[in-house]
Design a protein around this motif. Structure first.
Motif, PDB file in Angstrom:
ATOM      1  N   GLN A 150       0.837  -1.196   0.000  1.00  0.00           N
ATOM      2  CA  GLN A 150       0.000   0.000   0.000  1.00  0.00           C
ATOM      3  C   GLN A 150       0.876   1.252   0.000  1.00  0.00           C
ATOM      4  OE1 GLN A 150      -2.353   1.574   3.626  1.00  0.00           O
ATOM      5  NE2 GLN A 150      -3.857   0.282   2.543  1.00  0.00           N
ATOM      6  N   LEU A 151       0.432   2.297  -0.699  1.00  0.00           N
ATOM      7  CA  LEU A 151       1.040   3.620  -0.633  1.00  0.00           C
ATOM      8  C   LEU A 151       0.066   4.561   0.056  1.00  0.00           C
ATOM      9  CD1 LEU A 151       2.653   4.208  -4.161  1.00  0.00           C
ATOM     10  CD2 LEU A 151       3.799   3.516  -2.061  1.00  0.00           C
ATOM     11  N   ARG A 152       0.617   5.444   0.911  1.00  0.00           N
ATOM     12  CA  ARG A 152      -0.213   6.422   1.602  1.00  0.00           C
ATOM     13  C   ARG A 152       0.330   7.822   1.313  1.00  0.00           C
ATOM     14  NH1 ARG A 152      -1.452   3.736   7.590  1.00  0.00           N
ATOM     15  NH2 ARG A 152      -2.295   1.752   6.797  1.00  0.00           N
ATOM     16  N   LEU A 153      -0.551   8.701   0.888  1.00  0.00           N
ATOM     17  CA  LEU A 153      -0.159  10.076   0.592  1.00  0.00           C
ATOM     18  C   LEU A 153      -0.226  10.895   1.872  1.00  0.00           C
ATOM     19  CD1 LEU A 153       0.524  12.359  -1.400  1.00  0.00           C
ATOM     20  CD2 LEU A 153      -1.936  12.631  -1.789  1.00  0.00           C
ATOM     21  N   GLY A 154       0.908  11.508   2.244  1.00  0.00           N
ATOM     22  CA  GLY A 154       0.932  12.376   3.412  1.00  0.00           C
ATOM     23  C   GLY A 154       0.552  13.800   3.046  1.00  0.00           C
ATOM     24  N   THR A 155       0.203  14.588   4.040  1.00  0.00           N
ATOM     25  CA  THR A 155      -0.139  15.984   3.778  1.00  0.00           C
ATOM     26  C   THR A 155       1.071  16.790   3.330  1.00  0.00           C
ATOM     27  OG1 THR A 155       0.163  16.463   6.143  1.00  0.00           O
ATOM     28  CG2 THR A 155      -2.079  15.965   5.394  1.00  0.00           C
ATOM     29  N   ASP A 156       2.282  16.221   3.488  1.00  0.00           N
ATOM     30  CA  ASP A 156       3.496  16.888   3.010  1.00  0.00           C
ATOM     31  C   ASP A 156       3.773  16.605   1.541  1.00  0.00           C
ATOM     32  OD1 ASP A 156       4.106  14.228   3.245  1.00  0.00           O
ATOM     33  OD2 ASP A 156       5.957  14.507   4.389  1.00  0.00           O
ATOM     34  N   GLY A 157       2.866  15.857   0.851  1.00  0.00           N
ATOM     35  CA  GLY A 157       3.033  15.592  -0.571  1.00  0.00           C
ATOM     36  C   GLY A 157       3.896  14.389  -0.881  1.00  0.00           C
ATOM     37  N   ARG A 158       4.361  13.664   0.141  1.00  0.00           N
ATOM     38  CA  ARG A 158       5.192  12.483  -0.080  1.00  0.00           C
ATOM     39  C   ARG A 158       4.341  11.216   0.003  1.00  0.00           C
ATOM     40  NH1 ARG A 158      10.335  12.808   3.787  1.00  0.00           N
ATOM     41  NH2 ARG A 158       8.743  13.339   5.352  1.00  0.00           N
ATOM     42  N   TRP A 159       4.801  10.177  -0.703  1.00  0.00           N
ATOM     43  CA  TRP A 159       4.137   8.878  -0.707  1.00  0.00           C
ATOM     44  C   TRP A 159       4.899   7.931   0.212  1.00  0.00           C
ATOM     45  CZ3 TRP A 159      -0.513   8.022  -2.939  1.00  0.00           C
ATOM     46  CH2 TRP A 159      -0.960   8.976  -3.846  1.00  0.00           C
ATOM     47  N   TYR A 160       4.162   7.350   1.154  1.00  0.00           N
ATOM     48  CA  TYR A 160       4.758   6.489   2.170  1.00  0.00           C
ATOM     49  C   TYR A 160       4.395   5.032   1.881  1.00  0.00           C
ATOM     50  CZ  TYR A 160       5.631  10.730   4.884  1.00  0.00           C
ATOM     51  OH  TYR A 160       6.076  11.952   5.307  1.00  0.00           O
ATOM     52  N   PRO A 161       5.385   4.138   1.679  1.00  0.00           N
ATOM     53  CA  PRO A 161       5.087   2.722   1.407  1.00  0.00           C
ATOM     54  C   PRO A 161       4.757   1.959   2.693  1.00  0.00           C
ATOM     55  CG  PRO A 161       7.448   3.116   1.278  1.00  0.00           C
ATOM     56  CD  PRO A 161       6.814   4.449   1.517  1.00  0.00           C
ATOM     57  N   TYR A 162       3.772   1.077   2.612  1.00  0.00           N
ATOM     58  CA  TYR A 162       3.352   0.222   3.726  1.00  0.00           C
ATOM     59  C   TYR A 162       3.166  -1.205   3.217  1.00  0.00           C
ATOM     60  CZ  TYR A 162       2.483   3.807   7.257  1.00  0.00           C
ATOM     61  OH  TYR A 162       2.642   4.788   8.195  1.00  0.00           O
ATOM     62  N   ARG A 163       3.304  -2.173   4.125  1.00  0.00           N
ATOM     63  CA  ARG A 163       2.996  -3.558   3.808  1.00  0.00           C
ATOM     64  C   ARG A 163       2.372  -4.227   5.023  1.00  0.00           C
ATOM     65  NH1 ARG A 163       9.206  -5.500   2.924  1.00  0.00           N
ATOM     66  NH2 ARG A 163       9.941  -5.326   5.062  1.00  0.00           N
ATOM     67  N   LYS A 164       1.624  -5.299   4.776  1.00  0.00           N
ATOM     68  CA  LYS A 164       0.888  -5.989   5.831  1.00  0.00           C
ATOM     69  C   LYS A 164       1.845  -6.884   6.610  1.00  0.00           C
ATOM     70  CE  LYS A 164      -3.208  -5.793   5.969  1.00  0.00           C
ATOM     71  NZ  LYS A 164      -4.228  -6.757   5.606  1.00  0.00           N
ATOM     72  N   GLU A 165       1.896  -6.663   7.909  1.00  0.00           N
ATOM     73  CA  GLU A 165       2.716  -7.478   8.803  1.00  0.00           C
ATOM     74  C   GLU A 165       1.981  -7.628  10.131  1.00  0.00           C
ATOM     75  OE1 GLU A 165       6.716  -6.154   9.469  1.00  0.00           O
ATOM     76  OE2 GLU A 165       6.967  -5.413   7.416  1.00  0.00           O
ATOM     77  N   GLN A 166       2.082  -8.798  10.732  1.00  0.00           N
ATOM     78  CA  GLN A 166       1.550  -9.042  12.069  1.00  0.00           C
ATOM     79  C   GLN A 166       0.099  -8.565  12.208  1.00  0.00           C
ATOM     80  OE1 GLN A 166       4.402  -7.910  15.225  1.00  0.00           O
ATOM     81  NE2 GLN A 166       5.868  -7.446  13.578  1.00  0.00           N
ATOM     82  N   GLY A 167      -0.667  -8.774  11.139  1.00  0.00           N
ATOM     83  CA  GLY A 167      -2.067  -8.442  11.178  1.00  0.00           C
ATOM     84  C   GLY A 167      -2.397  -6.974  10.997  1.00  0.00           C
TER      85      GLY A 167
END
Length: 452
Positions: free
Chosen positions: A394-411
């Motif tokens: 998953q990518l999440r857009l921050g209010t600072d205009g940057r894209w933050y990568p995420y992945r599913k771990e430990q539920g």
């Protein structure tokens, strides 16, 4: 980078091809290079599809030898076809009046002429010029791209690649910007030396009676004359500290208050020493811009996360968990977000928000263009989050205009790497970390692919 070949008048400079720059977090490394990129992309720094593709070409070493002349940068860019495209970008030159104002501005600021003559281009020159009504960095709308490719986009990805490559030239030599704006190095240096000589002569012949009242300081020539008379020179500055010194141990201290925790005190002392070494390094280095950010700019909750990210002893980490009211797993997840992007990354961890739909549309178009010729990953949009369909990514857009990568771990969703303003770079890095390879998309029958 190899030194460029120069014409006798300094008005034509040819730079050899730059090596590939894959894997770098930011495209440019210097203040001037990043300012150039921001001038192209705008304040939101959200690249459109063609700009994203241009960044990919520039990173991949597709741009050949670059020639810079007043008002133009030109190069050949390798696309998908065997023959490279002839590409250029025209940039408005400053008028003679603007150059006079710019040089007057430089002469009016203490140290500007000396710095320029020493081939050091002060970053404050941009703001000083703006106050005089001169825009030193061009805006995107002022650029005129030309390319032999069949793409009529503004700019096409090949022209965008050349523009991005100029940012890397500015990393090594900001004077490339002044050449693009119309002045070659030799004529610029001659004019600066003339103005410097005129200014010095005026100071030497100015009547003392006309000097303004008040303290004016000590002329440098008087100081050097006195030094030659026998006064010892100033001591050298202290050496740069590449790491903090060893912190004293408090575990074996004598009588102490029963509520005093030696391990916590030693950890805080080591943290203070680390921050002091960083401040000293900034103060002594001319290459590192001073950025006064630190615990004074953080809330108590943010500073707690900063301390937890500094690898404290287990008993100190447990103490921080109790103070924050979080489980060790929850605080560890927050620490990973901090390492991902500092305080700006913390709201992205748990808070969703609704960005402008045009931002998400631009991001989707950029991904589509970057995966041109291949099947782009399927994405599901929910508020500021783009989830890769069929994968725990998953990518999440921050209010600072940057894209933050995420992945599913430990539920749950955990931060998975550094943030990036380029959505395609963030997505490519995330997919690579999960070993996800997009499926190639077959070209439609009876249709030639557009040159890339």
């Amino acid at each position: 980078m190899s030194r460029p070949k120069k014409a006798d008048d300094g008005r034509t400079r040819t730079f050899p091809p730059l090596p590939a720059a894959r894997g770098r977090r930011s495209f440019a490394e210097s203040w001037w290079g990043n300012a150039w990129v921001e001038a192209l992309e705008g304040k939101q720094r959200l690249a459109t599809g063609r700009l994203a593709r241009g960044r990919t070409y520039a990173r991949g070493g597709n741009v050949g030898e670059i020639t810079v002349t007043p008002g133009r940068v030109a190069a050949r860019v390798q696309g998908s076809r065997p023959a490279p495209y002839r590409t250029s970008m025209d940039i408005p030159q400053l008028s003679p009046r603007d150059w006079e104002l710019l040089l007057d501005t430089a002469a009016g600021q203490a140290g500007h002429i000396a710095a320029l003559l020493d081939r050091d281009m002060p970053t404050t020159l941009v703001d000083d010029a703006a106050r005089a009504g001169i825009r030193l960095l061009p805006r995107q709308g002022e650029l005129t791209p030309n390319c032999s490719c069949p793409d009529w986009g503004y700019p096409c990805k090949h022209a965008a690649a050349v523009f991005y490559q100029v940012a890397r030239l500015l990393d090594h030599d900001p004077f490339v910007l002044l050449l693009l704006r119309g002045r070659g190095e030799r004529e610029l240096m001659d004019e600066l030396q003339r103005r410097n000589a005129v200014q010095a002569a005026a100071e030497d012949t100015a009547p003392q009676a006309l000097a303004p009242a008040g303290p004016l300081g000590v002329p440098a020539r008087d100081v050097f004359a006195t030094a030659r008379a026998g006064i010892a020179p100033l001591p050298a500055p202290p050496p740069e500290a590449d790491r903090p010194g060893q912190v004293a141990s408090f575990a074996t201290a004598g009588d102490r208050a029963p509520e005093l925790d030696p391990s916590a005190l030693q950890f805080l002392a080591a943290d203070t020493a680390t921050r002091a070494a960083r401040l000293l390094r900034h103060a002594l280095s001319h290459d590192i811009p001073h950025q006064p950010t630190g615990p004074a700019d953080l809330t108590a909750a943010e500073d707690l996360v900063r301390l937890a990210a500094a690898a404290p002893p287990s008993e100190v980490f447990a103490r921080l968990c109790r103070h924050a009211g979080r489980t060790p797993q929850a605080l560890t997840r927050t620490v990973r977000a901090w390492r991902q992007g500092g305080a700006a990354a913390l709201p992205v961890l748990d808070d969703a928000w609704d960005p402008d739909p045009s931002q998400l549309n631009l991001a989707r178009e950029a991904i589509k263009q970057a995966w041109e010729g291949e099947q782009p990953p399927g994405l599901r949009t929910a508020r500021n989050r783009l989830t890769v369909i069929g994968h725990d990514a998953q990518l999440r857009l921050g209010t600072d205009g940057r894209w933050y990568p995420y992945r599913k771990e430990q539920g749950g969703w955990w931060p998975a790497g550094p943030a990036d303003r380029d959505v395609t770079a963030a997505l490519a890095g995330l997919l690579a970390s999960l070993d996800i390879t997009p499926t190639p998309r077959p070209a439609p029958r009876g249709r030639r692919p557009v040159g890339r």
